[in-house]
Motif scaffolding. Structure first.
Motif, short mmCIF file in Angstrom:
data_model
loop_
_atom_site.label_atom_id
_atom_site.label_comp_id
_atom_site.label_asym_id
_atom_site.label_seq_id
_atom_site.Cartn_x
_atom_site.Cartn_y
_atom_site.Cartn_z
N ALA A 82 0.83 -1.21 0.00
CA ALA A 82 0.00 0.00 0.00
C ALA A 82 0.86 1.26 0.00
O ALA A 82 0.59 2.21 -0.74
CB ALA A 82 -0.93 -0.01 1.20
N VAL A 83 1.90 1.28 0.83
CA VAL A 83 2.78 2.44 0.88
C VAL A 83 3.51 2.60 -0.45
O VAL A 83 3.63 3.70 -0.99
CB VAL A 83 3.77 2.33 2.05
N ALA A 84 4.00 1.49 -0.98
CA ALA A 84 4.71 1.54 -2.26
C ALA A 84 3.79 2.04 -3.36
O ALA A 84 4.19 2.84 -4.22
CB ALA A 84 5.26 0.17 -2.61
N ALA A 85 2.54 1.59 -3.36
CA ALA A 85 1.59 2.02 -4.38
C ALA A 85 1.24 3.49 -4.23
O ALA A 85 1.02 4.20 -5.22
CB ALA A 85 0.32 1.18 -4.31
N ALA A 86 1.19 3.98 -2.98
CA ALA A 86 0.91 5.40 -2.76
C ALA A 86 2.02 6.25 -3.35
O ALA A 86 1.76 7.31 -3.93
CB ALA A 86 0.77 5.67 -1.26
N PHE A 87 3.26 5.81 -3.23
CA PHE A 87 4.38 6.53 -3.81
C PHE A 87 4.36 6.41 -5.34
O PHE A 87 4.54 7.38 -6.05
CB PHE A 87 5.71 5.98 -3.29
N ALA A 151 3.18 18.09 1.01
CA ALA A 151 4.13 17.02 0.70
C ALA A 151 3.65 15.65 1.20
O ALA A 151 4.29 14.64 0.95
CB ALA A 151 5.50 17.32 1.32
N THR A 152 2.52 15.62 1.90
CA THR A 152 2.00 14.34 2.41
C THR A 152 1.53 13.47 1.26
O THR A 152 0.78 13.91 0.39
CB THR A 152 0.83 14.58 3.39
N ARG A 153 1.94 12.20 1.29
CA ARG A 153 1.57 11.28 0.21
C ARG A 153 0.71 10.12 0.69
O ARG A 153 0.15 9.38 -0.11
CB ARG A 153 2.83 10.75 -0.47
N CYS A 154 0.62 9.93 2.01
CA CYS A 154 -0.20 8.86 2.56
C CYS A 154 -0.48 9.15 4.03
O CYS A 154 0.39 9.71 4.72
CB CYS A 154 0.51 7.51 2.41
N ILE A 155 -1.67 8.82 4.49
CA ILE A 155 -2.05 8.96 5.90
C ILE A 155 -2.34 7.56 6.42
O ILE A 155 -3.09 6.80 5.80
CB ILE A 155 -3.29 9.85 6.06
N THR A 156 -1.77 7.20 7.57
CA THR A 156 -1.90 5.84 8.08
C THR A 156 -2.46 5.82 9.49
O THR A 156 -1.96 6.52 10.38
CB THR A 156 -0.54 5.13 8.08
N VAL A 157 -3.50 5.00 9.69
CA VAL A 157 -4.11 4.81 11.01
C VAL A 157 -4.39 3.32 11.20
O VAL A 157 -4.37 2.54 10.25
CB VAL A 157 -5.42 5.61 11.16
N THR A 158 -4.66 2.95 12.45
CA THR A 158 -5.10 1.59 12.76
C THR A 158 -6.47 1.66 13.42
O THR A 158 -6.78 2.61 14.13
CB THR A 158 -4.12 0.87 13.70
N ASN A 159 -7.28 0.63 13.18
CA ASN A 159 -8.61 0.57 13.79
C ASN A 159 -9.01 -0.91 13.97
O ASN A 159 -9.22 -1.61 12.98
CB ASN A 159 -9.64 1.26 12.89
N GLU A 240 -9.94 0.21 -7.85
CA GLU A 240 -9.29 -0.68 -8.82
C GLU A 240 -7.91 -0.18 -9.24
O GLU A 240 -6.96 -0.97 -9.35
CB GLU A 240 -10.18 -0.84 -10.05
N SER A 241 -7.76 1.11 -9.48
CA SER A 241 -6.47 1.61 -9.94
C SER A 241 -5.40 1.46 -8.88
O SER A 241 -4.24 1.13 -9.19
CB SER A 241 -6.59 3.08 -10.36
N PHE A 242 -5.77 1.66 -7.60
CA PHE A 242 -4.79 1.50 -6.52
C PHE A 242 -4.39 0.04 -6.39
O PHE A 242 -3.22 -0.29 -6.21
CB PHE A 242 -5.36 2.02 -5.20
N VAL A 243 -5.38 -0.86 -6.48
CA VAL A 243 -5.08 -2.29 -6.40
C VAL A 243 -4.13 -2.70 -7.51
O VAL A 243 -3.19 -3.48 -7.30
CB VAL A 243 -6.38 -3.12 -6.44
N GLU A 244 -4.33 -2.18 -8.71
CA GLU A 244 -3.45 -2.54 -9.82
C GLU A 244 -2.03 -2.04 -9.60
O GLU A 244 -1.07 -2.72 -9.94
CB GLU A 244 -4.02 -2.00 -11.13
N ARG A 245 -1.89 -0.84 -9.02
CA ARG A 245 -0.55 -0.36 -8.71
C ARG A 245 0.11 -1.24 -7.67
O ARG A 245 1.30 -1.58 -7.76
CB ARG A 245 -0.60 1.10 -8.22
N ALA A 246 -0.66 -1.62 -6.64
CA ALA A 246 -0.11 -2.49 -5.60
C ALA A 246 0.25 -3.86 -6.16
O ALA A 246 1.28 -4.45 -5.80
CB ALA A 246 -1.12 -2.64 -4.46
#
Length: 382
Positions: A82-87, A151-159, A240-246
């Protein structure tokens, strides 16, 4: 390039060596004996029809299409992708010069160490926003909005939140996703503890989800709630586009093994049977076993903390772990004293709060009760 993950290095092997494991947060089930590969909990479960893939079972659980699901080798693998795909998806940054590239990730604090170490491994700077003990570690979308930059490229939380166990409701998750949408970045929500409750909720696996919210990327696995960590099966749910990048990034690293996928299909088929026939005692055995353990262990933990004047902290409703403070000793002192007595607890420095420690009841209730008795003796000795 990738920094050491001190927590994983520290915890490896300790649960097996401890007399009392109050550090493992997963609902550990009995492992196969000898050279066996099938977890005993799955031995008698029926397999789904051969034409129903694991991605289809997950898509059905989340109410999405199979194009929105990527099966991974555990939640850590899913978070990595997920992080790699966000970048990788930041086409505008890729066209800029190196100095102006967007390479910052915003992560909750306190938080799970790999969620900061992974983006650091990709060369990102990790910014933090606080979840404070003053309001029992509630997720505050306004704090996220105040910490987001261009400059933020991803926000990460846990739930549920790791390490406190605080569960965010749908309204809060929706507000957080709007912040991410406004910033044009993904909101990565690690939901491995979302199903933790003594009562089944309406969401996938019985817990809340952010999977259908704008810009949300959800990760989960069979490790925590189902106690099937030996399978190393997780997943990512996104547009779908994010899944394909991942998926494209995934070709660079090892994937999930076929036998694990086959066994995971049994577990998720059992989960679906439970949701379709909740009154059937023979359906959803894994779900029922986990919820019974959660209910009993939560009550044990809540009573233990409430009965001790030297402990301070919040035990979330329906949760089996908490992030606690001692009146006179910090997290390392507590963990070291406990370890000398054969009791495993996790020091809070691994979650960016050295004053606290995480106490978790993942084992069966009889083992948890014995562990709390032993830990109580440790605290009395302080």
């Amino acid at each position: 390039m990738f920094p050491d993950i001190e927590y994983l290095e520290w915890i490896t092997g300790r649960p097996e060596r401890a007399d009392h494991d109050l550090g493992s947060s997963d609902l550990r089930r009995r492992r196969p004996e000898g050279e066996g590969v099938v977890p005993p909990a799955l031995e008698d479960l029926p397999a789904p029809p051969s034409d129903v893939g694991l991605d289809a079972l997950l898509a059905d659980a989340y109410g999405v299409g199979t194009e929105n699901v990527l099966v991974t080798a555990g939640a850590t693998h899913a978070n990595f992708l997920a992080v790699a795909a966000a970048f990788d998806g930041d086409e505008e940054a890729a066209d800029d010069d190196e100095e102006s590239r967007r390479e910052r990730v915003l992560v909750e604090k306190p938080g799970y160490e790999p969620l900061t170490a992974t983006p650091q491994g990709f060369g990102a700077t990790v910014d933090r926003f606080r979840r404070t003990p003053d309001d029992d570690y509630a997720l505050d979308p306004d704090r996220i909005a105040g910490a987001v930059t261009d400059a933020t490229r991803c926000i990460t939380v846990t739930n549920r939140h790791n390490p406190s166990g605080r569960l965010s409701d749908r309204e809060t998750l929706t507000a957080a996703s709007r912040v991410a949408e406004d910033a044009g970045v993904p909101l990565l929500v690690d939901e491995v503890y979302a199903p933790f409750d003594g009562e089944r909720g309406d969401g996938p696996l019985g817990g809340p989800t952010a999977a259908d919210l704008p810009n949300a990327v959800v990760t989960n696995s069979l490790t925590k709630f189902h106690g099937l960590g030996s399978l190393q099966v997780g997943w990512l749910v996104a547009d779908e586009s994010f899944v394909e990048r991942a998926r494209s990034v995934g070709f660079h690293v090892p994937g999930v093994a076929g036998p694990s996928v086959a066994l995971a299909r049994r577990a998720l088929h059992d989960e679906r049977r439970r949701s379709e026939a909740p009154a059937d005692a023979d359906a959803g055995r894994l779900d029922g076993d986990s919820r019974a353990r959660i209910a009993e262990n939560h009550d044990l933990l809540a009573s233990f903390v409430a009965d001790r004047d030297d402990l301070h902290g919040f035990v979330a409703p329906g949760c089996t772990y908490g992030f606690l403070a001692h009146e006179s000793a910090d997290g390392d002192e507590i963990a070291e004293a406990a370890w000398e007595a054969g009791v495993l607890v996790v020091p809070g420095r691994f979650f960016a709060d050295a004053d606290r420690f995480r106490l978790s009841l993942g084992r069966d209730p009889s083992a948890a009760r014995a562990g709390l008795d032993a830990f109580g003796d440790v605290l009395d000795s302080l």
